[in-house]
Design a protein around this motif. Structure first.
Motif, mmCIF file in Angstrom:
data_model
loop_
_atom_site.group_PDB
_atom_site.id
_atom_site.type_symbol
_atom_site.label_atom_id
_atom_site.label_comp_id
_atom_site.label_asym_id
_atom_site.label_seq_id
_atom_site.Cartn_x
_atom_site.Cartn_y
_atom_site.Cartn_z
ATOM 1 N N LEU A 82 0.846 -1.196 0.000
ATOM 2 C CA LEU A 82 0.000 0.000 0.000
ATOM 3 C C LEU A 82 0.881 1.246 0.000
ATOM 4 N N ILE A 83 0.590 2.176 -0.901
ATOM 5 C CA ILE A 83 1.314 3.450 -0.896
ATOM 6 C C ILE A 83 0.292 4.575 -0.802
ATOM 7 N N HIS A 84 0.379 5.309 0.283
ATOM 8 C CA HIS A 84 -0.543 6.432 0.486
ATOM 9 C C HIS A 84 0.279 7.710 0.506
ATOM 10 N N LYS A 85 0.485 8.269 -0.692
ATOM 11 C CA LYS A 85 1.305 9.477 -0.795
ATOM 12 C C LYS A 85 0.446 10.701 -1.042
ATOM 13 N N TYR A 86 -0.654 10.514 -1.769
ATOM 14 C CA TYR A 86 -1.485 11.646 -2.180
ATOM 15 C C TYR A 86 -2.813 11.614 -1.449
ATOM 16 N N LYS A 87 -3.320 12.815 -1.206
ATOM 17 C CA LYS A 87 -4.552 12.958 -0.453
ATOM 18 C C LYS A 87 -5.748 12.289 -1.150
ATOM 19 N N GLY A 88 -6.470 11.497 -0.402
ATOM 20 C CA GLY A 88 -7.692 10.905 -0.934
ATOM 21 C C GLY A 88 -7.492 9.635 -1.741
ATOM 22 N N ARG A 89 -6.252 9.403 -2.190
ATOM 23 C CA ARG A 89 -6.007 8.249 -3.068
ATOM 24 C C ARG A 89 -4.971 7.327 -2.464
ATOM 25 N N VAL A 90 -5.277 6.046 -2.522
ATOM 26 C CA VAL A 90 -4.322 5.052 -2.042
ATOM 27 C C VAL A 90 -4.017 4.086 -3.169
ATOM 28 N N LEU A 91 -2.728 3.844 -3.347
ATOM 29 C CA LEU A 91 -2.307 2.950 -4.423
ATOM 30 C C LEU A 91 -1.949 1.586 -3.832
ATOM 31 N N LEU A 92 -2.515 0.542 -4.423
ATOM 32 C CA LEU A 92 -2.243 -0.814 -3.938
ATOM 33 C C LEU A 92 -1.430 -1.584 -4.973
ATOM 34 N N VAL B 194 -9.407 4.145 -4.510
ATOM 35 C CA VAL B 194 -8.394 3.096 -4.443
ATOM 36 C C VAL B 194 -7.874 2.847 -5.848
ATOM 37 N N ILE B 195 -6.541 2.788 -5.957
ATOM 38 C CA ILE B 195 -5.911 2.552 -7.255
ATOM 39 C C ILE B 195 -5.262 1.176 -7.247
ATOM 40 N N PHE B 196 -5.692 0.331 -8.153
ATOM 41 C CA PHE B 196 -5.027 -0.960 -8.323
ATOM 42 C C PHE B 196 -3.831 -0.745 -9.236
ATOM 43 N N LEU C 291 -12.862 3.475 -7.989
ATOM 44 C CA LEU C 291 -11.866 2.438 -8.172
ATOM 45 C C LEU C 291 -11.138 2.733 -9.476
ATOM 46 N N ARG C 292 -9.825 2.809 -9.371
ATOM 47 C CA ARG C 292 -9.028 3.090 -10.561
ATOM 48 C C ARG C 292 -8.068 1.920 -10.805
ATOM 49 N N ILE C 293 -7.880 1.580 -12.053
ATOM 50 C CA ILE C 293 -6.973 0.478 -12.379
ATOM 51 C C ILE C 293 -5.912 0.983 -13.347
ATOM 52 N N PRO D 161 -6.175 11.069 -23.512
ATOM 53 C CA PRO D 161 -4.819 11.234 -22.964
ATOM 54 C C PRO D 161 -4.904 11.859 -21.572
ATOM 55 N N TYR D 162 -4.087 11.371 -20.660
ATOM 56 C CA TYR D 162 -4.113 11.857 -19.277
ATOM 57 C C TYR D 162 -2.747 12.473 -18.944
ATOM 58 N N TYR D 163 -1.746 11.635 -18.759
ATOM 59 C CA TYR D 163 -0.407 12.145 -18.461
ATOM 60 C C TYR D 163 0.581 11.794 -19.568
ATOM 61 N N LEU D 164 1.542 12.696 -19.760
ATOM 62 C CA LEU D 164 2.759 12.375 -20.500
ATOM 63 C C LEU D 164 3.892 12.564 -19.499
ATOM 64 N N ARG E 291 5.975 14.810 -13.964
ATOM 65 C CA ARG E 291 6.885 13.800 -13.438
ATOM 66 C C ARG E 291 6.573 13.580 -11.974
ATOM 67 N N GLU E 292 7.092 12.484 -11.477
ATOM 68 C CA GLU E 292 6.904 12.209 -10.066
ATOM 69 C C GLU E 292 8.176 12.570 -9.326
ATOM 70 N N ILE E 293 8.038 13.455 -8.350
ATOM 71 C CA ILE E 293 9.183 13.822 -7.524
ATOM 72 C C ILE E 293 8.890 13.323 -6.106
ATOM 73 N N SER F 65 1.721 15.672 -5.013
ATOM 74 C CA SER F 65 1.043 15.289 -6.260
ATOM 75 C C SER F 65 2.122 15.110 -7.314
ATOM 76 N N LYS F 66 1.718 14.682 -8.490
ATOM 77 C CA LYS F 66 2.648 14.703 -9.611
ATOM 78 C C LYS F 66 3.010 16.175 -9.870
ATOM 79 N N THR F 67 4.187 16.399 -10.398
ATOM 80 C CA THR F 67 4.642 17.767 -10.638
ATOM 81 C C THR F 67 4.521 18.092 -12.127
HETATM 82 C C1 LIG Z 1 0.741 8.639 -9.438
HETATM 83 C C2 LIG Z 1 0.220 8.196 -8.150
HETATM 84 C C3 LIG Z 1 -1.140 8.368 -7.811
HETATM 85 C C4 LIG Z 1 -2.144 8.959 -8.766
HETATM 86 O O1 LIG Z 1 -1.921 10.299 -9.025
HETATM 87 P P1 LIG Z 1 -2.986 11.088 -9.933
HETATM 88 O O2 LIG Z 1 -2.373 12.413 -10.169
HETATM 89 O O3 LIG Z 1 -4.259 11.105 -9.187
HETATM 90 O O4 LIG Z 1 -3.124 10.281 -11.199
HETATM 91 C C5 LIG Z 1 -1.561 7.980 -6.553
HETATM 92 N N1 LIG Z 1 -0.715 7.453 -5.651
HETATM 93 C C6 LIG Z 1 0.591 7.277 -5.944
HETATM 94 C C7 LIG Z 1 1.475 6.693 -4.896
HETATM 95 C C8 LIG Z 1 1.098 7.623 -7.190
HETATM 96 O O5 LIG Z 1 2.389 7.415 -7.463
#
Ligand SMILES: *Cc1c(COP(=O)(O)O)cnc(C)c1O
Ligand code: SF4
Length: 337
Positions: free
Chosen positions: A105-115, A161-163, A192-194, A282-285, A325-327, A332-334
């Motif tokens: 489980l990675i909870h880095k961003y508000k409201g969203r948890v990545l599994l 929740v992000i799968f 639910l996001r995949i 398209p969402y992210y590049l 990019r992810e920093i 959030s993503k930057t």
């Molecule tokens: C990229 C990422 C997300 C999703 O970020 P969005 O900007 O909402 O697409 C969520 N959690 C983690 C840990 C991520 O790396």
């Protein structure tokens, strides 16, 4: 003798499970399949020793025979240059080993948890930060899963929740079904996001069972695909996407900006337009994560920003991906522009 053609095995050979377990993992076999010169073999073996080749047949079939620069081939073919040490390109650029990986489980961003549902992928992308991760075939055990449910239950600020993985769709529909129904019990979860590349490399993965699973769950569902080049998209994906859309799934794409693959305005424009015509937005590049062994794919920021701004001048706003990019450590993503 059976007088009928072997129907069962024909079906099996087209099942996603069969395609997933019969990927091409041998550089020599890939070169032979694509009529490529054996002069590429030595380098491929060197790269392969660091991070093994793995590519499913439906993806190989979209590559142009005899073309060593094919943009799909370049994403998967191991090269000797991956052995080069380049300053700033490290094994864990996202510092994820330090994050909560053991729990999946990675909870880095508000409201969203990545599994991290599955460490496995259907394809080994040479530019991926995963190339140095030890969790290859990791799967969440039931004890870990219960801990994740407890974590989600306890924090009502989480609504999505992000799968993720690896590739979460390397998992069976039965297992996904069980996980989704457990998550449905948590009242504050809404979406639910995949995140998956599997439908791009094995479109057969979008089974009717999987579609009805998403159709029947109570969540708003989002699928984020990963294609980097228009040639990755074809009618089989279009079919998968239209069945998902009929099940009210929103379908987005994230791509990585990669030197020699999509680092020009016409490729990026073609990608966005092709995505849309296949029912995908398209969402992210993303710019490349500075991962060891992938420096030859890198595009300087200035050039990335320039490409993106030129792209903006050629496309409607809704077809322009966010350049990001992810920093590590950011909320959030930057965005780069
Ligand atoms: C990229 C990422 C997300 C999703 O970020 P969005 O900007 O909402 O697409 C969520 N959690 C983690 C840990 C991520 O790396
Ligand atoms: S995580 Fe995604 S980008 Fe990385 S190897 Fe797997 S499919 Fe490719």
């Amino acid at each position: 003798m059976n007088s009928f053609p072997n129907l069962l095995s024909i079906q099996e050979e087209h099942s996603w499970q069969y395609l997933l377990s019969h990927t091409i993992d041998d550089p020599q076999e890939l070169l032979k399949h694509l009529d490529l010169p054996s002069s590429l073999l030595e380098g491929a073996k060197q790269g392969n020793a660091l991070f093994s080749l793995k590519v499913p047949l439906p993806f190989v079939e979209k590559m142009e025979k005899g073309n060593p620069d094919d943009p799909l081939l370049r994403q998967v073919l191991p090269l000797a240059v991956e052995n080069s040490e380049v300053e700033g390109f490290i094994t864990d650029p996202l510092a994820e080993m330090a994050a909560n990986h053991s729990d999946g489980l990675i909870h880095k961003y508000k409201g969203r948890v990545l599994l991290i549902l599955s460490g496995a992928c259907a394809v080994n992308c040479r530019y991926c930060f995963r190339r140095h991760f030890p969790y290859q075939e990791n799967r969440l055990g039931s004890e870990q899963w219960q801990k994740i449910l407890d974590y989600l239950n306890a924090d009502s600020s989480i609504n999505e929740v992000i799968f993720s993985g690896g590739d979460p769709l390397a998992t069976s529909d039965a297992r996904l079904q069980k996980m989704i129904s457990d998550l449905e019990q948590i009242p504050h979860l809404q979406r639910l996001r995949i995140h998956t590349r599997l439908p791009v490399v094995i479109p057969q993965r979008i089974t009717d069972e999987f579609v009805s699973l998403l159709n029947n769950c109570r969540f708003d569902t989002v699928m984020v695909l990963h294609a980097n080049h228009a040639k990755e998209l074809d009618s089989s994906i279009q079919d998968a996407v239209s069945r998902l859309k009929a099940a009210h799934v929103t379908i987005l794409n994230q791509a990585v900006l990669l030197k020699g693959i999509n680092d020009n305005v016409s490729s990026l424009k073609a990608l966005s337009e092709s995505l849309f015509s296949h029912g995908i937005l398209p969402y992210y590049l993303f710019t490349l994560d500075p991962v060891k062994g992938a420096a030859h794919f890198d595009i300087p920021d200035q050039m990335a920003i320039q490409l993106h701004s030129e792209l903006q001048s050629q496309l409607p706003g809704y077809l322009l991906p966010k350049l990001a990019r992810e920093i590590p450590g950011k909320p959030s993503k930057t965005l780069l522009f």
